[in-house]
Motif scaffolding. Structure first.
Motif, short mmCIF file in Angstrom:
data_model
loop_
_atom_site.label_atom_id
_atom_site.label_comp_id
_atom_site.label_asym_id
_atom_site.label_seq_id
_atom_site.Cartn_x
_atom_site.Cartn_y
_atom_site.Cartn_z
N GLY A 98 -5.80 1.98 10.72
CA GLY A 98 -5.88 1.91 12.18
C GLY A 98 -6.16 3.23 12.87
N ARG A 99 -6.24 4.32 12.10
CA ARG A 99 -6.53 5.63 12.70
C ARG A 99 -8.03 5.79 12.94
NH1 ARG A 99 -2.80 9.75 11.40
NH2 ARG A 99 -3.84 10.83 13.10
N PRO A 100 -8.42 6.65 13.89
CA PRO A 100 -9.84 6.89 14.15
C PRO A 100 -10.56 7.45 12.92
CG PRO A 100 -8.47 7.83 15.88
CD PRO A 100 -7.54 7.39 14.79
N VAL A 101 -11.86 7.18 12.81
CA VAL A 101 -12.63 7.62 11.65
C VAL A 101 -12.72 9.12 11.51
CG1 VAL A 101 -14.03 5.55 11.44
CG2 VAL A 101 -14.85 7.44 12.84
N ASP A 102 -12.51 9.86 12.59
CA ASP A 102 -12.60 11.32 12.47
C ASP A 102 -11.35 11.93 11.83
OD1 ASP A 102 -11.05 10.75 14.71
OD2 ASP A 102 -11.85 12.40 15.91
N VAL A 103 -10.31 11.14 11.64
CA VAL A 103 -9.13 11.59 10.89
C VAL A 103 -9.53 11.65 9.42
CG1 VAL A 103 -6.78 10.99 10.19
CG2 VAL A 103 -7.51 10.62 12.55
N GLN A 104 -9.30 12.77 8.78
CA GLN A 104 -9.71 12.96 7.39
C GLN A 104 -8.58 12.60 6.43
OE1 GLN A 104 -12.91 13.86 6.42
NE2 GLN A 104 -13.28 13.50 8.58
N ARG A 105 -8.94 11.84 5.42
CA ARG A 105 -8.04 11.60 4.29
C ARG A 105 -8.91 11.56 3.05
NH1 ARG A 105 -5.19 6.62 1.49
NH2 ARG A 105 -4.27 7.85 -0.15
N GLN A 106 -8.88 12.60 2.28
CA GLN A 106 -9.76 12.68 1.13
C GLN A 106 -9.00 12.68 -0.19
OE1 GLN A 106 -12.17 16.11 1.97
NE2 GLN A 106 -13.47 14.97 3.36
N GLU A 107 -7.71 12.98 -0.17
CA GLU A 107 -6.96 12.98 -1.42
C GLU A 107 -6.69 11.56 -1.89
OE1 GLU A 107 -4.03 12.41 1.76
OE2 GLU A 107 -5.65 13.85 1.56
N ASN A 108 -6.80 11.36 -3.18
CA ASN A 108 -6.51 10.07 -3.83
C ASN A 108 -7.40 8.93 -3.40
OD1 ASN A 108 -4.33 11.27 -5.24
ND2 ASN A 108 -3.01 10.97 -3.47
N LEU A 109 -8.59 9.21 -2.85
CA LEU A 109 -9.54 8.16 -2.50
C LEU A 109 -10.84 8.36 -3.28
CD1 LEU A 109 -9.32 7.81 1.38
CD2 LEU A 109 -8.29 6.36 -0.36
N VAL B 278 0.84 -1.19 0.00
CA VAL B 278 0.00 0.00 0.00
C VAL B 278 0.89 1.25 0.00
CG1 VAL B 278 -1.93 -1.13 1.13
CG2 VAL B 278 -0.23 0.01 2.52
N CYS B 279 0.34 2.35 -0.50
CA CYS B 279 1.09 3.60 -0.54
C CYS B 279 1.21 4.20 0.86
CB CYS B 279 0.41 4.59 -1.50
SG CYS B 279 -1.23 5.13 -0.95
N ASN B 280 2.00 5.23 1.00
CA ASN B 280 2.20 5.87 2.29
C ASN B 280 0.90 6.43 2.86
OD1 ASN B 280 4.91 5.30 2.37
ND2 ASN B 280 5.52 7.26 1.49
N GLY B 281 0.04 6.99 2.00
CA GLY B 281 -1.23 7.54 2.47
C GLY B 281 -2.11 6.48 3.11
N CYS B 282 -2.19 5.30 2.49
CA CYS B 282 -2.99 4.21 3.03
C CYS B 282 -2.35 3.63 4.29
CB CYS B 282 -3.19 3.12 1.99
SG CYS B 282 -4.28 3.62 0.65
N SER B 283 -1.06 3.48 4.26
CA SER B 283 -0.34 2.97 5.43
C SER B 283 -0.51 3.90 6.62
CB SER B 283 1.14 2.81 5.09
OG SER B 283 1.86 2.37 6.20
#
Length: 69
Positions: A12-23, A3-8
């Motif tokens: 395991g992080r809480p759902v309130d952590v935002q990751r919207q780029e490249n998804l 997996v890429c660094n963003g996925c790695s």
């Protein structure tokens, strides 16, 4: 495939952590009108990632559930 660094980083992080780029959102699950789960595909490494909104606090996390072959 790894997996890429963003996925790695989000695994395991809480759902309130935002990751919207490249998804790309590929699926949503609801129960009685309440959002319980989202599935995303990473545009970079093609992994499938789940974002679970229900359960105990330690279950409400981002999870890499499938890597690309």
């Amino acid at each position: 495939m790894e997996v890429c660094n963003g996925c790695s980083d989000i695994d395991g992080r809480p759902v309130d952590v935002q990751r919207q780029e490249n998804l790309t959102l590929i699926g949503v699950a609801e129960c009685n009108g309440t959002l319980v789960l989202e599935h995303y595909r990473c545009d970079t490494c093609r992994a499938v990632i789940a974002r679970q909104f229900t359960g105990d606090i330690n279950e409400r996390i981002w999870s890499v559930i499938e890597t690309a072959h």
